[in-house]
Design a protein around this motif. Structure first.
Motif, PDB file in Angstrom:
ATOM      1  N   CYS A 164       0.861  -1.176   0.000  1.00  0.00           N
ATOM      2  CA  CYS A 164       0.000   0.000   0.000  1.00  0.00           C
ATOM      3  C   CYS A 164       0.895   1.223   0.000  1.00  0.00           C
ATOM      4  O   CYS A 164       1.488   1.583   1.023  1.00  0.00           O
ATOM      5  CB  CYS A 164      -0.931   0.012   1.218  1.00  0.00           C
ATOM      6  SG  CYS A 164      -2.160   1.337   1.151  1.00  0.00           S
ATOM      7  N   ASP A 165       1.050   1.822  -1.173  1.00  0.00           N
ATOM      8  CA  ASP A 165       1.864   3.029  -1.357  1.00  0.00           C
ATOM      9  C   ASP A 165       0.950   4.142  -1.858  1.00  0.00           C
ATOM     10  O   ASP A 165       0.933   4.478  -3.042  1.00  0.00           O
ATOM     11  CB  ASP A 165       2.993   2.776  -2.370  1.00  0.00           C
ATOM     12  CG  ASP A 165       3.945   1.685  -1.919  1.00  0.00           C
ATOM     13  OD1 ASP A 165       4.083   1.485  -0.704  1.00  0.00           O
ATOM     14  OD2 ASP A 165       4.549   1.031  -2.785  1.00  0.00           O
ATOM     15  N   PRO A 166       0.141   4.725  -0.961  1.00  0.00           N
ATOM     16  CA  PRO A 166      -0.934   5.616  -1.411  1.00  0.00           C
ATOM     17  C   PRO A 166      -0.496   7.056  -1.660  1.00  0.00           C
ATOM     18  O   PRO A 166       0.481   7.543  -1.097  1.00  0.00           O
ATOM     19  CB  PRO A 166      -1.922   5.555  -0.248  1.00  0.00           C
ATOM     20  CG  PRO A 166      -1.053   5.341   0.947  1.00  0.00           C
ATOM     21  CD  PRO A 166       0.098   4.479   0.476  1.00  0.00           C
ATOM     22  N   TYR A 167      -1.252   7.695  -2.527  1.00  0.00           N
ATOM     23  CA  TYR A 167      -1.196   9.144  -2.677  1.00  0.00           C
ATOM     24  C   TYR A 167      -2.596   9.633  -3.018  1.00  0.00           C
ATOM     25  O   TYR A 167      -3.457   8.848  -3.442  1.00  0.00           O
ATOM     26  CB  TYR A 167      -0.191   9.573  -3.754  1.00  0.00           C
ATOM     27  CG  TYR A 167      -0.562   9.198  -5.178  1.00  0.00           C
ATOM     28  CD1 TYR A 167      -1.339  10.047  -5.976  1.00  0.00           C
ATOM     29  CD2 TYR A 167      -0.119   8.000  -5.738  1.00  0.00           C
ATOM     30  CE1 TYR A 167      -1.669   9.716  -7.280  1.00  0.00           C
ATOM     31  CE2 TYR A 167      -0.447   7.659  -7.039  1.00  0.00           C
ATOM     32  CZ  TYR A 167      -1.220   8.515  -7.812  1.00  0.00           C
ATOM     33  OH  TYR A 167      -1.551   8.176  -9.099  1.00  0.00           O
ATOM     34  N   ALA A 168      -2.838  10.919  -2.821  1.00  0.00           N
ATOM     35  CA  ALA A 168      -4.147  11.504  -3.086  1.00  0.00           C
ATOM     36  C   ALA A 168      -4.054  12.453  -4.275  1.00  0.00           C
ATOM     37  O   ALA A 168      -3.092  13.219  -4.400  1.00  0.00           O
ATOM     38  CB  ALA A 168      -4.661  12.255  -1.865  1.00  0.00           C
ATOM     39  N   ALA A 169      -5.055  12.382  -5.141  1.00  0.00           N
ATOM     40  CA  ALA A 169      -5.199  13.314  -6.264  1.00  0.00           C
ATOM     41  C   ALA A 169      -6.402  14.209  -5.982  1.00  0.00           C
ATOM     42  O   ALA A 169      -7.512  13.714  -5.748  1.00  0.00           O
ATOM     43  CB  ALA A 169      -5.378  12.549  -7.568  1.00  0.00           C
ATOM     44  N   VAL A 170      -6.191  15.512  -5.985  1.00  0.00           N
ATOM     45  CA  VAL A 170      -7.227  16.477  -5.618  1.00  0.00           C
ATOM     46  C   VAL A 170      -7.551  17.337  -6.829  1.00  0.00           C
ATOM     47  O   VAL A 170      -6.653  17.898  -7.473  1.00  0.00           O
ATOM     48  CB  VAL A 170      -6.752  17.372  -4.451  1.00  0.00           C
ATOM     49  CG1 VAL A 170      -7.863  18.305  -3.993  1.00  0.00           C
ATOM     50  CG2 VAL A 170      -6.251  16.513  -3.295  1.00  0.00           C
ATOM     51  N   SER A 171      -8.830  17.448  -7.147  1.00  0.00           N
ATOM     52  CA  SER A 171      -9.246  18.275  -8.288  1.00  0.00           C
ATOM     53  C   SER A 171     -10.540  18.995  -7.958  1.00  0.00           C
ATOM     54  O   SER A 171     -11.346  18.525  -7.147  1.00  0.00           O
ATOM     55  CB  SER A 171      -9.409  17.418  -9.548  1.00  0.00           C
ATOM     56  OG  SER A 171     -10.315  16.365  -9.322  1.00  0.00           O
ATOM     57  N   LEU A 172     -10.735  20.139  -8.614  1.00  0.00           N
ATOM     58  CA  LEU A 172     -11.955  20.918  -8.451  1.00  0.00           C
ATOM     59  C   LEU A 172     -12.824  20.691  -9.668  1.00  0.00           C
ATOM     60  O   LEU A 172     -12.384  20.889 -10.802  1.00  0.00           O
ATOM     61  CB  LEU A 172     -11.623  22.402  -8.283  1.00  0.00           C
ATOM     62  CG  LEU A 172     -12.785  23.306  -7.852  1.00  0.00           C
ATOM     63  CD1 LEU A 172     -13.285  22.923  -6.466  1.00  0.00           C
ATOM     64  CD2 LEU A 172     -12.347  24.770  -7.862  1.00  0.00           C
TER      65      LEU A 172
END
Length: 525
Positions: A164-172
């Motif tokens: 589990c090597d997570p990252y978050a992608a944030v968009s509007l």
């Protein structure tokens, strides 16, 4: 295991009988048969895997699984996989039961329709977000609005292919908006702490838009924030989707601030349309138990009564023995009793007392401890708790060797393959059984003291009761140490943490043959 809930401790456990599957869709090839196994998952965490049933579209498993659940969960899931030697095993279908629905199926044999599996719908965990809308006055005097999005942390993300090597992608989300921003990757962590903030301009200045482009201001209440969690994969198939949330900006309200946890949701339209009836079904028997426990001082009188049981005459009148008689399944009484007596160092006198009483009731020395009595269940549970390390030190090296070498030991001429030689297989079996017996018979110095004391008590009670039978002092002990301790571990090493998964069919057959000889306590040749 315990989960805190309103001042009480909640102990959760599940006992599952995995029966069989039927009407699995055929493989799209000339063979059409499949090599299927079933996994048990708490949310997306695999906790058990059955054996592989080869060349069948109606595989019968007949396996039991019990575990204590150390945390909160949302779904108990079962997946049917088709083994693929050259590629990643493919999932055929799943059964997902919500925690709140488990009682509907309590103790009942139930056929569940397999549901389609989509990587985009297999999500778990939650994310902590903080949103803040603020006004910024530009150099020209125009008022500009900016949205600060803070991704604080996640909890309970799934383990994908062992990592589990997570990252978050944030968009509007809004008209003409496609900008996405990403956090750093957090390696080997399914409860990552991100604490990163991203800024989005959410309102175009009125003077700027109308003078040059004649575009109206954006309506903040119609915008939404999208946060997707991904697993950074090194595989050629790309990063895996872990789940996402969509937060409408109207939650900001007049205060312009919002702080909340969100459960991750599947990706919209992520799965393909599949007819449920095309995937087959799975027969399960699920017993889920929740014990709500008060602080220990509430149970002091009962504990004291139970701990006095070894000194009560006759022992059949003791509290512990009565508890064993009341419970329909003796194991339900044995598990807590053994843990209690082990904790207070009184397991040997207790088992000695109930074993002595049972031996005195036995008329034939050949039937000692043959039934599922409270005595036998308590000894089984004691060996499981006190002897697990001893079992691993003694058997794991030779079990690993057998599973690695894949030598055939089939000695049934009917089951012998054309390429196999009966004498060679017999020699392989003789070699393995001799090795097993050697490691067992030389392991006495490593046997836990509590087990040695219990076996000594059994031997003395049996020899006193049946003085004309010189062998009973040995058979009373071997019925446990071989039949109920070593043999089951050899037969199903995955259940005793000797192997991570159920062995392949050839190795499983080898272990079955070895286990039969071990259960008898004799060498085959």
């Amino acid at each position: 295991m315990a989960v805190e809930e309103e001042g009480l401790r909640v102990f959760q456990s599940v006992k599952i009988k995995i029966g069989e599957a039927k009407n699995i869709p055929p493989y799209p090839g000339p063979n059409r048969m499949r090599d299927c196994y079933c996994t048990v998952n708490l949310d997306q965490e695999e906790v058990f895997r059955t054996k592989i049933v080869e060349k069948s579209l109606c595989p019968f498993y007949g396996e039991d699984f019990y575990c204590e659940i150390p945390r909160s969960f949302r779904h108990l899931s079962f997946y049917i996989f088709d083994r693929d030697v050259f590629r990643r095993d493919s999932s055929i279908g799943k059964v997902a039961v919500k925690k709140e629905d488990l009682q509907k199926y309590h103790g009942k044999d139930t056929w569940f329709q397999l549901q389609p599996v989509s990587a985009d719908s297999e999500v778990q965990g939650k994310v902590h977000l903080e949103l803040r809308l603020s006004e910024v006055i530009t150099d020209s005097g125009a008022i500009n609005h900016k949205l600060a999005t803070r991704v604080l942390e996640c909890q309970g993300l799934p383990i994908v292919n062992g990592q589990c090597d997570p990252y978050a992608a944030v968009s509007l989300l809004g008209p003409s908006r496609s900008e996405a921003k990403k956090t750093k990757v957090k390696r080997k962590n399914n409860n990552p702490q991100f604490d990163e903030t991203f800024y989005f301009e959410v309102t175009r200045p009125l003077s700027y838009t109308k003078r040059q482009f004649d575009v109206e201001e954006e309506d903040v209440d119609k915008l939404a924030l999208r946060v997707d969690l991904w697993n950074a994969s090194n595989m050629k198939f790309g990063d895996e989707f872990l789940g996402g949330v969509r937060v409408p900006l109207r939650v900001l309200g007049q205060a312009g601030v919002h702080d909340a946890w969100y459960f991750l949701q599947p990706r919209e339209n992520g799965g393909k349309s599949v007819k449920v009836e095309d995937l087959g079904s799975l027969r399960l028997n699920i017993v889920y138990t929740e014990d709500h426990v008060f602080p220990s001082e509430h149970y002091t009188p009962l504990r004291d009564l139970l701990l006095q049981s070894a000194n009560v005459e006759p022992v059949s009148a003791s509290t512990a023995h009565v508890l064993g008689e009341v419970c329909r399944e003796k194991q339900e009484a044995a598990i807590p009793l053994v843990r209690l007596f082990l904790h207070y160092g009184k397991i040997v006198p207790f088992i000695s007392a109930i074993a002595h009483a049972e031996i005195n009731r036995t008329q034939d020395p050949n039937t000692i401890f043959r039934g599922n009595s409270l005595t036998s269940k308590c000894i089984d549970e004691t060996m499981k708790l006190a002897g697990m390390h001893y079992l691993q030190v003694t058997l794991k090296p030779i079990i690993d060797e057998i599973c690695t070498e894949h030598k055939s030991c089939e000695i049934d001429p009917v089951k012998l393959k054309e390429s196999e030689n009966l004498e060679t297989n017999r020699e392989n079996l003789r070699h393995y059984v001799d090795r097993i017996f050697s490691v067992i018979t030389t392991s006495g110095v490593r046997c836990p003291t509590v087990m040695c004391d219990i076996f000594f008590s059994l031997r003395e009670s049996a020899a006193t009761r049946f003085q004309v039978d010189p062998d009973v002092r040995y058979t009373a002990v071997s019925s446990f140490i071989f039949l109920r301790f070593f043999a089951p571990a050899i037969l199903s090493p995955n259940l005793f943490h000797l192997r991570p998964h159920h062995p392949d069919p050839v190795t499983s057959r080898t272990l079955t043959l070895i286990s039969k000889q071990t259960a008898l306590g004799i060498s085959p040749i």
